[in-house]
Design an enzyme around this catalytic site. Structure first.
Site, mmCIF file in Angstrom:
data_model
loop_
_atom_site.group_PDB
_atom_site.id
_atom_site.type_symbol
_atom_site.label_atom_id
_atom_site.label_comp_id
_atom_site.label_asym_id
_atom_site.label_seq_id
_atom_site.Cartn_x
_atom_site.Cartn_y
_atom_site.Cartn_z
ATOM 1 N N ASP A 12 -28.352 -6.042 7.155
ATOM 2 C CA ASP A 12 -27.603 -6.358 5.902
ATOM 3 C C ASP A 12 -26.410 -5.780 6.019
ATOM 4 O O ASP A 12 -26.231 -4.593 6.043
ATOM 5 C CB ASP A 12 -28.501 -5.862 4.652
ATOM 6 C CG ASP A 12 -27.742 -6.105 3.431
ATOM 7 O OD1 ASP A 12 -26.779 -6.597 3.377
ATOM 8 O OD2 ASP A 12 -28.220 -5.561 2.364
ATOM 9 N N TYR A 101 -12.409 -17.527 0.080
ATOM 10 C CA TYR A 101 -12.594 -17.396 1.542
ATOM 11 C C TYR A 101 -11.239 -17.124 2.154
ATOM 12 O O TYR A 101 -11.209 -16.200 2.873
ATOM 13 C CB TYR A 101 -13.066 -18.683 2.148
ATOM 14 C CG TYR A 101 -13.564 -18.586 3.370
ATOM 15 C CD1 TYR A 101 -14.181 -17.714 4.077
ATOM 16 C CD2 TYR A 101 -12.963 -19.709 4.160
ATOM 17 C CE1 TYR A 101 -14.636 -17.661 5.503
ATOM 18 C CE2 TYR A 101 -13.248 -19.930 5.620
ATOM 19 C CZ TYR A 101 -13.794 -19.013 6.251
ATOM 20 O OH TYR A 101 -14.181 -19.032 7.638
ATOM 21 N N LYS A 105 -10.097 -13.399 3.849
ATOM 22 C CA LYS A 105 -9.807 -13.388 5.241
ATOM 23 C C LYS A 105 -8.315 -12.920 5.379
ATOM 24 O O LYS A 105 -8.108 -12.005 6.637
ATOM 25 C CB LYS A 105 -9.864 -14.834 5.989
ATOM 26 C CG LYS A 105 -11.272 -15.260 5.948
ATOM 27 C CD LYS A 105 -12.006 -14.370 7.180
ATOM 28 C CE LYS A 105 -13.477 -15.092 7.339
ATOM 29 N NZ LYS A 105 -14.249 -13.951 8.242
ATOM 30 N N ILE A 131 -15.203 -25.731 13.263
ATOM 31 C CA ILE A 131 -16.066 -25.700 14.383
ATOM 32 C C ILE A 131 -17.228 -26.670 14.208
ATOM 33 O O ILE A 131 -17.743 -26.677 13.356
ATOM 34 C CB ILE A 131 -16.520 -24.083 14.436
ATOM 35 C CG1 ILE A 131 -15.438 -23.032 14.614
ATOM 36 C CG2 ILE A 131 -17.381 -24.088 15.651
ATOM 37 C CD1 ILE A 131 -14.295 -23.365 15.672
#
Length: 305
Positions: A12, A101, A105, A131
């Protein structure tokens, strides 16, 4: 890594002590930190995205500092925003993302660089494009159409895309992604001129990918476009990224373009759907004989495989 290739432990990322125990017990020296809630999923559940992406990274960063670990934590083209130059986006430019997101980042990149300067942590990152892989089903990203489209083509010879036909985005096939990640991870620290690098393999639109599928698989492949909230996310991202520094500093050199990627995706996924078709055909006979109970489980197992 396959589970039988070495120790495999469930962890975790939000539990620092448990993570530290794994590092100590296994003599860990390098960490590749992939735990993250992706772009679309983060917009659906912002609190989860913030918790995993920021607090999880903080735990890993502290582990790297306290145990002198090399840390590679991938970033994303989603770290750029609507005011970023869209074509040949450079490594250093305006970064004002408007998604959980992307924001998380940018936080990761800056904090990693800070820990390098302040504490000497060997932090490295590369900004992934979309990807593409046949190994897993789509997992909550805005570029997931480029995976799901192959499943749609092989399953029903059609696909409904959640982005517009002309939405151009940077992409990379998983083999190039893994190779590049390992290249950056293994490169001697003194050869790095920066800590965060763009990587770009190819770029295309949904319609260009659909045409590639028509060329290689089925001329009658049908594509429809029903843009949803993910279109607004994609509109803030680069169309292409400049990756000169990655090519110069550690040898980034992708080999998969759109044609090569489409070919290998179709080749690897086709047997899965052939197996499913065989199971369904067999199930029709089995159902007539009263053996329907095992059909659903068998089909699910084929898809999971």
């Amino acid at each position: 890594m396959q589970r039988d290739a070495g120790p495999f432990v469930y962890a975790d990322v939000l539990n620092y002590r448990a993570m530290e125990q794994i590092v100590v017990d296994n003599g860990i020296e390098w960490i590749v930190h992939f735990s993250a809630v992706l772009s679309a999923a983060g917009e659906r559940n912002p609190s989860l995205g913030l918790n995993v992406n920021i607090n999880g990274f903080q735990n890993v960063l502290e582990l790297a500092k306290n145990h002198r670990l090399r840390l590679l934590s991938p970033s994303t083209m989603g770290a750029f925003g609507p005011t970023t130059p869209k074509d040949a986006t450079p490594d250093l430019t305006i970064m004002r993302p408007n998604t959980i997101y992307g924001i998380s980042k940018v936080h990761m990149e800056l904090l990693g660089e800070y820990y390098t300067e302040k504490y000497g942590v060997d932090f490295r990152s590369l900004r992934y494009p979309g990807i593409i892989s046949s190994d897993t089903l789509p997992g909550g990203g805005t570029t997931d159409y480029a995976i799901d489209i192959f499943h749609g083509a092989l399953k029903q010879n059609s696909y409904s895309c959640f982005l517009n036909a002309d939405t151009r985005l940077p992409m990379a096939y998983i083999d190039d992604c893994v190779k590049g990640t390992m290249q950056l991870l293994e490169t001697p620290e003194h050869t790095l001129s920066q800590r965060v690098y763009n990587v770009h393999a190819c770029d295309f639109t949904p319609e260009e990918l659909a045409n590639e599928i028509r060329s290689q698989y089925s001329q009658s492949f049908a594509m429809e476009y029903q843009p949803d909230f993910r279109q607004a996310i994609a509109d803030t991202w680069p169309r292409t990224m400049a990756d000169d520094a990655a090519r110069r500093d550690w040898g980034w050199n992708p080999i998969f373009g759109i044609s090569e990627m489409a070919q290998v995706m179709l080749e690897r996924l086709a047997p899965v759907y052939q197996e499913v078709s065989s199971i369904r055909a067999a199930s029709e006979s089995s159902n007539m004989a009263g053996g329907a109970d095992s059909t659903v489980a068998s089909t699910a197992a084929a898809l999971a495989h």
